[in-house]
Scaffold this active site. Structure first.
Site, PDB file in Angstrom:
ATOM      1  CE1 TYR A  23      -3.847   2.283   0.414  1.00  0.00           C
ATOM      2  CE2 TYR A  23      -2.670   3.197   2.286  1.00  0.00           C
ATOM      3  CZ  TYR A  23      -3.703   3.265   1.382  1.00  0.00           C
ATOM      4  OH  TYR A  23      -4.591   4.310   1.429  1.00  0.00           O
TER       5      TYR A  23
ATOM      6  NE  ARG B  68      -9.897   2.265   6.576  1.00  0.00           N
ATOM      7  CZ  ARG B  68     -10.282   3.017   5.570  1.00  0.00           C
ATOM      8  NH1 ARG B  68     -10.947   4.133   5.809  1.00  0.00           N
ATOM      9  NH2 ARG B  68     -10.024   2.677   4.327  1.00  0.00           N
ATOM     10  CB  VAL B  69      -8.416   2.940  15.520  1.00  0.00           C
ATOM     11  CG1 VAL B  69      -7.105   2.211  15.632  1.00  0.00           C
ATOM     12  CG2 VAL B  69      -8.255   4.281  14.826  1.00  0.00           C
ATOM     13  CB  VAL B  70     -12.955   5.355  13.796  1.00  0.00           C
ATOM     14  CG1 VAL B  70     -14.381   5.850  14.030  1.00  0.00           C
ATOM     15  CG2 VAL B  70     -11.958   6.467  14.104  1.00  0.00           C
TER      16      VAL B  70
ATOM     17  CG  PHE C  94     -11.472   1.697  19.123  1.00  0.00           C
ATOM     18  CD1 PHE C  94     -10.829   0.480  18.990  1.00  0.00           C
ATOM     19  CD2 PHE C  94     -10.718   2.808  19.460  1.00  0.00           C
ATOM     20  CE1 PHE C  94      -9.452   0.358  19.185  1.00  0.00           C
ATOM     21  CE2 PHE C  94      -9.346   2.707  19.659  1.00  0.00           C
ATOM     22  CZ  PHE C  94      -8.710   1.482  19.517  1.00  0.00           C
TER      23      PHE C  94
ATOM     24  NE  ARG D 276      -2.471   5.731  13.177  1.00  0.00           N
ATOM     25  CZ  ARG D 276      -1.327   5.328  13.732  1.00  0.00           C
ATOM     26  NH1 ARG D 276      -0.650   6.166  14.520  1.00  0.00           N
ATOM     27  NH2 ARG D 276      -0.868   4.119  13.519  1.00  0.00           N
TER      28      ARG D 276
ATOM     29  N   PRO E   1       2.867   3.122  12.119  1.00  0.00           N
ATOM     30  CG  PRO E   1       1.594   4.634  10.895  1.00  0.00           C
ATOM     31  CD  PRO E   1       1.900   3.177  11.010  1.00  0.00           C
TER      32      PRO E   1
ATOM     33  CD  GLN F 163       5.145  11.428  17.139  1.00  0.00           C
ATOM     34  OE1 GLN F 163       6.173  11.476  16.476  1.00  0.00           O
ATOM     35  NE2 GLN F 163       4.885  12.276  18.116  1.00  0.00           N
TER      36      GLN F 163
END
Length: 322
Positions: free
Chosen positions: A151, A192-194, A197, A217, A280, A282
């Site tokens: 990617y 993905r985190v959002v 979660f 993020r 990553p 940050q």
């Protein structure tokens, strides 16, 4: 030869049935344009565009951008590519081909038509950055042989192709580097985190955090991002980008998890797992160019955007539980 038209444009959106593509489609249709949505439905879904099934100015084409496409349009938004690690690592060779062959095919189409073309690039071109926050001038710190490279390097190569077509063929290009974006129509299992979660909190499951949760993020609501896309596409030809589009508000992953638990009134607990390779530490965009060139900056706060996104997933909860 460019197609003759009035203020209504015929616009091709590759990846148009995806999260970002479907929101962009809605906005451009609202502006009165004709939209051709091309998507192979690998990560996109007809659910995202089913409300447009009978729209007189909307056309869906099931098409993979790694193959040439022959249509007559005025503008091209090239959004086609799986964008979450779970999806782009499922078939890494296909991911690289989508970024590289897809760019070549869409640039070739734009060259033939004399059309303006937009590339949805990514903050992942910065890799695991040594510079924080990340300005467009930063060349990045990317592992070329890691599990995320399909990617990261695919998108970097696509940017190279766009600028070489611009220099060699005087093609009108627009390149946006997208930072973490969220909102309704995110895939519930994209990793993905959002979305992760929110779904875990609504189901009462443990919230899985990779690493200690101190990595940061910057979360941009989808409506803000789409506004940035359109403003960039409408700039003069000398504004090529790359231009960062994202929200400079910075949050740790642990802060996001705690906020989601509170907003969903969930009993979920935090569960810490090993950090994936090359993840990553940050992410935060410098958006001074977007402010200057596009008169753009995000308007939607994280709390406001999360409310809308939680409401979307709450509505879909019965099918997520089945």
């Amino acid at each position: 030869m460019a197609r003759l038209y009035d203020s209504r444009k015929r616009i091709l959106i590759t990846g148009g049935a995806g999260f970002l593509g479907s929101h962009l489609t809605d906005r451009l249709l609202d502006q009165g344009h004709e939209i051709i949505c091309a998507d192979n439905l690998f990560t996109g879904t007809k659910r995202n565009i089913e409300h447009l099934h009978n729209h007189p100015r909307f056309e869906f084409m099931r098409h993979d951008v790694t193959f040439p496409l022959y249509v007559e349009v005025d503008e091209i938004y090239n959004l086609a590519c799986p964008a979450s690690p779970i999806h782009y690592q499922h078939d890494p060779v296909a991911t690289t081909k989508t970024s590289v062959h897809g760019a070549i095919n869409m640039l070739g189409l734009a060259k033939r038509l004399g059309a303006k073309i937009f590339q949805a690039s990514t903050s992942e071109v910065y890799g695991d950055p040594h510079v924080h926050p990340q300005p467009e001038e930063y060349w990045g710190n990317v592992n070329p042989i890691g599990t995320r490279s399909c990617y990261d390097e695919g998108k970097r190569c696509a940017e190279t192709l766009f600028f070489d077509y611009h220099r060699q063929h005087d093609l009108k290009i627009k390149v946006a580097r997208i930072f973490n974006t969220y909102g309704p129509r995110m895939h519930h299992a994209d990793g993905r985190v959002v979305s992760n979660f929110i779904v875990q909190a609504l189901l009462g499951e443990n919230i899985t955090i990779y690493g200690d949760g101190s990595q940061t993020r910057s979360f941009c609501y989808v409506d803000d991002l789409v506004e940035g896309f359109i403003r960039l596409m409408e700039t003069q030809d000398d504004v090529t980008g790359p231009i960062n589009l994202g929200n400079p508000g910075e949050f740790t992953i642990k802060e996001l998890a705690e906020k989601v638990i509170a907003m969903t009134d969930s009993g979920s607990k935090l569960e810490f797992l090993d950090l994936p390779s090359d993840d990553p530490k940050q992410r935060k965009p410098v958006i001074e160019k977007a402010k200057e060139k596009l008169d753009w900056e995000p308007k939607v706060s994280l709390d406001e955007g999360l409310e809308k996104t939680i409401a979307y997933f709450r509505e879909r909860l019965p099918e997520l539980q089945s």
